[in-house]
Structure formats: C-alpha cells, structure tokens
Write a protein that holds these residues in place. Structure first.
Motif, PDB file in Angstrom:
ATOM      1  N   ALA A   1      -6.828 -11.426   7.965  1.00 41.73           N
ATOM      2  CA  ALA A   1      -6.302 -10.942   9.253  1.00 41.73           C
ATOM      3  C   ALA A   1      -7.168 -11.470  10.397  1.00 41.73           C
ATOM      4  N   ASP A   2      -6.541 -11.671  11.555  1.00 44.01           N
ATOM      5  CA  ASP A   2      -7.312 -12.121  12.724  1.00 44.01           C
ATOM      6  C   ASP A   2      -8.369 -11.091  13.090  1.00 44.01           C
ATOM      7  N   ASP A   3      -7.988  -9.815  12.973  1.00 44.73           N
ATOM      8  CA  ASP A   3      -8.911  -8.729  13.286  1.00 44.73           C
ATOM      9  C   ASP A   3      -9.017  -7.836  12.048  1.00 44.73           C
ATOM     10  N   PRO A   4     -10.013  -8.078  11.197  1.00 44.75           N
ATOM     11  CA  PRO A   4     -10.118  -7.316   9.940  1.00 44.75           C
ATOM     12  C   PRO A   4     -10.191  -5.809  10.154  1.00 44.75           C
ATOM     13  N   ASP A   5     -10.896  -5.376  11.210  1.00 42.70           N
ATOM     14  CA  ASP A   5     -11.023  -3.929  11.393  1.00 42.70           C
ATOM     15  C   ASP A   5      -9.690  -3.292  11.788  1.00 42.70           C
ATOM     16  N   ARG A   6      -8.907  -4.014  12.593  1.00 38.67           N
ATOM     17  CA  ARG A   6      -7.582  -3.483  12.923  1.00 38.67           C
ATOM     18  C   ARG A   6      -6.722  -3.374  11.663  1.00 38.67           C
ATOM     19  N   MET A   7      -6.859  -4.355  10.767  1.00 35.75           N
ATOM     20  CA  MET A   7      -6.102  -4.295   9.509  1.00 35.75           C
ATOM     21  C   MET A   7      -6.517  -3.081   8.678  1.00 35.75           C
ATOM     22  N   VAL A   8      -7.815  -2.772   8.664  1.00 34.49           N
ATOM     23  CA  VAL A   8      -8.269  -1.562   7.958  1.00 34.49           C
ATOM     24  C   VAL A   8      -7.565  -0.341   8.544  1.00 34.49           C
ATOM     25  N   GLN A   9      -7.490  -0.278   9.854  1.00 33.60           N
ATOM     26  CA  GLN A   9      -6.860   0.877  10.506  1.00 33.60           C
ATOM     27  C   GLN A   9      -5.355   0.926  10.228  1.00 33.60           C
ATOM     28  N   GLU A  10      -4.724  -0.254  10.201  1.00 29.81           N
ATOM     29  CA  GLU A  10      -3.272  -0.280   9.926  1.00 29.81           C
ATOM     30  C   GLU A  10      -2.991   0.140   8.483  1.00 29.81           C
ATOM     31  N   LEU A  11      -3.808  -0.361   7.554  1.00 28.03           N
ATOM     32  CA  LEU A  11      -3.625   0.032   6.147  1.00 28.03           C
ATOM     33  C   LEU A  11      -3.793   1.539   5.994  1.00 28.03           C
ATOM     34  N   ARG A  12      -4.780   2.092   6.680  1.00 33.51           N
ATOM     35  CA  ARG A  12      -5.024   3.533   6.602  1.00 33.51           C
ATOM     36  C   ARG A  12      -3.813   4.311   7.140  1.00 33.51           C
ATOM     37  N   ALA A  13      -3.266   3.862   8.243  1.00 32.01           N
ATOM     38  CA  ALA A  13      -2.133   4.573   8.846  1.00 32.01           C
ATOM     39  C   ALA A  13      -0.919   4.557   7.917  1.00 32.01           C
ATOM     40  N   VAL A  14      -0.648   3.406   7.302  1.00 35.84           N
ATOM     41  CA  VAL A  14       0.508   3.327   6.391  1.00 35.84           C
ATOM     42  C   VAL A  14       0.273   4.219   5.172  1.00 35.84           C
TER      43      VAL A  14
ATOM     44  N   ILE B   1       0.825  -1.219   0.000  1.00 37.10           N
ATOM     45  CA  ILE B   1       0.000   0.000   0.000  1.00 37.10           C
ATOM     46  C   ILE B   1       0.857   1.265   0.000  1.00 37.10           C
ATOM     47  N   GLU B   2       2.046   1.163   0.598  1.00 42.99           N
ATOM     48  CA  GLU B   2       2.902   2.341   0.683  1.00 42.99           C
ATOM     49  C   GLU B   2       3.268   2.853  -0.709  1.00 42.99           C
ATOM     50  N   ARG B   3       3.669   1.927  -1.607  1.00 43.13           N
ATOM     51  CA  ARG B   3       4.072   2.420  -2.928  1.00 43.13           C
ATOM     52  C   ARG B   3       2.890   2.930  -3.745  1.00 43.13           C
ATOM     53  N   CYS B   4       1.685   2.381  -3.486  1.00 37.33           N
ATOM     54  CA  CYS B   4       0.493   2.932  -4.163  1.00 37.33           C
ATOM     55  C   CYS B   4       0.213   4.349  -3.685  1.00 37.33           C
ATOM     56  N   ALA B   5       0.334   4.565  -2.382  1.00 39.47           N
ATOM     57  CA  ALA B   5       0.060   5.890  -1.814  1.00 39.47           C
ATOM     58  C   ALA B   5       1.100   6.899  -2.281  1.00 39.47           C
ATOM     59  N   GLU B   6       2.351   6.481  -2.309  1.00 38.04           N
ATOM     60  CA  GLU B   6       3.423   7.367  -2.808  1.00 38.04           C
ATOM     61  C   GLU B   6       3.169   7.763  -4.257  1.00 38.04           C
ATOM     62  N   ALA B   7       2.633   6.799  -5.044  1.00 37.66           N
ATOM     63  CA  ALA B   7       2.393   7.061  -6.467  1.00 37.66           C
ATOM     64  C   ALA B   7       1.178   7.956  -6.692  1.00 37.66           C
ATOM     65  N   GLY B   8       0.342   8.121  -5.652  1.00 37.53           N
ATOM     66  CA  GLY B   8      -0.766   9.076  -5.788  1.00 37.53           C
ATOM     67  C   GLY B   8      -2.161   8.510  -5.630  1.00 37.53           C
ATOM     68  N   ALA B   9      -2.287   7.214  -5.310  1.00 36.85           N
ATOM     69  CA  ALA B   9      -3.628   6.660  -5.048  1.00 36.85           C
ATOM     70  C   ALA B   9      -4.142   7.205  -3.719  1.00 36.85           C
TER      71      ALA B   9
END
Ligand code: DX5
Ligand code: ZN
Length: 222
Positions: free
Chosen positions: A201-214, A181-189
């Motif tokens: 993921a064991d906790d899908p909602d936590r994964m959503v939050q982690e993806l958002r933070a990265v 996700i980092e390289r997608c965000a850097e590229a402008g997505a």
C-alpha cells in the motif's frame, strides 16, 4: 480484546527494517516470520535480529516460528524480547510443555496449524494457549493467494474456544487483504496478519486502519 492487526514485515524492505516498522504505528503487534529452510523452503531471521528490532520499536513483537524442533530454541525468542511466540504443532515434540515454558518465561504462548492440519485433535490444548494461529496459505512465503478451504476450520476453532470458555485469541495468516479479511472476521478470527496487503500500500498505516475497520464491521466475536 477486540480486533487486532499484526502486519508481517516479510514483504517490507528488509534493509530498512526499523523504518519499515515505523510506517505501521497503528499496528497492535509486529508479526515476524522466522523460517529455517527446513520446516519451510525459505530462510529469514533469528533471535539476534529480533533482539535488535525490539530495541527500535515500542510495538510488541509477535514471532511466528516456522522452524523444526521449536522445543529447543523457542525460548530464545522470548529472551530476544518477543511478547508472543507461535510454534507449529507439526514441528513441536511436546507442545503442552513448550506452551507452558513460553508462559513461564513471560511470553504469550501460541500454536499454529498448517492448512491441512485439523483443529479438533488439539481441542484440549486450548486452555494452554494464548493464541491459536490458523494458516490460510501454506507457510513459507508472503504474497500467496488466500485459501478459502481454511474458513470452516476458523469457524470450528471459534466454536471450540467458546465451548471451553477460554480467552484464546484466534489469528489468521496468509493472503489477508481488504478483499479477504471480511470472511475471516465473519468466521470468528480476531487477530489478523497481513503482509503484502500492508507493505504494497502507498500508506501502510492507513491500510492497517482500513483492515481494522472492515474486520470490526464484520466480526462475529462478542
Ligand atoms: C507466510 C507467513 C506470513 C506472510 C503473510 O508463511 O507466515 O506471515 O508473511 O504475507 P501475506 O499477507 O502477503 O500473505
Ligand atoms: Zn506468519
């Protein structure tokens, strides 16, 4: 609008869909992959299922239509309650008319590009679109490997959005994970679909939050 995470339910437990959607409360949209076994070699949902799902969640639905002839049936997905409807340009007969019809019916209009479809020929369409989807795998299945060859197209699309001064969101879909996700965000997505990364993921909602933070930390979007 900022960074948005739109988990795909394709790789969730489809026999318990309402419960699976309840596990991603932090999601901005629920991404629903509609496949017709013609445009892609897989078969999933139609408008009846989406209408039913829309009654079981407050998260807006983002329909990704991987179907032939979306000109004929895309409006059915608006009527089923989807707030955003994405058609593939490779399948649409009249993409400008279709985007205008989607907006006229009150939905956000979005257009998708397969990995081998360039963005430049569609530059003039950007003002007609609320979102452009750059696929980062060949559409059809969840759990595929992210295609790095799509990164220059994400960059080019971001530049064209800025050149035209439009508010078009730029979504990526396919193989998006904590690793990519980092390289997608850097590229402008700025809008990120993630299917297997979230639902494995064991906790899908936590994964959503982690993806958002990265994505927020790496984002190049003003
Ligand atoms: C692929 C679909 C994707 C898919 C994403 O054709 O459009 O939305 O579900 O799944 P992952 O994140 O596992 O690649
Ligand atoms: Zn999708």
């Amino acid at each position: 609008m900022g960074i948005q995470i739109t988990p795909s339910i394709l790789n969730s437990d489809l026999s318990r869909l309402a419960d699976e959607v309840a596990r991603i409360g932090s999601a901005d949209w629920v991404h629903v992959d509609v496949m017709d076994n013609h445009f892609v070699p897989n078969l999933t949902f139609g408008p009846t299922m989406l209408e039913s799902l829309s009654r079981h969640t407050d998260i807006p639905l983002d329909a990704h239509l991987m179907i032939e002839d979306p000109d004929r049936t895309a409006i059915e997905y608006v009527e089923a309650g989807c707030g955003s409807v994405t058609f593939h340009v490779e399948a649409a007969g009249a993409p400008v008319r279709l985007a205008r019809e989607l907006r006229a019916h009150g939905a956000r209009a979005a257009m998708a590009l397969k990995p081998a479809t360039p963005v430049e020929p569609y530059e003039e369409l950007l003002p007609e679109l609320d979102m452009l989807l750059v696929m980062t795998v060949e559409p059809g299945f969840g759990g595929q490997k992210f295609l790095d060859l799509c990164l220059p197209k994400i960059r080019a699309a971001r530049q064209l959005i800025e050149k035209h001064g439009v508010e078009t969101w730029l979504q990526v879909d396919g193989g998006v994970s904590l690793e990519t996700i980092e390289r997608c965000a850097e590229a402008g997505a700025d809008v990120f679909v993630a299917g297997s990364a979230v639902y494995s993921a064991d906790d899908p909602d936590r994964m959503v939050q982690e993806l958002r933070a990265v994505a927020e930390a790496a984002s190049s979007v003003e």
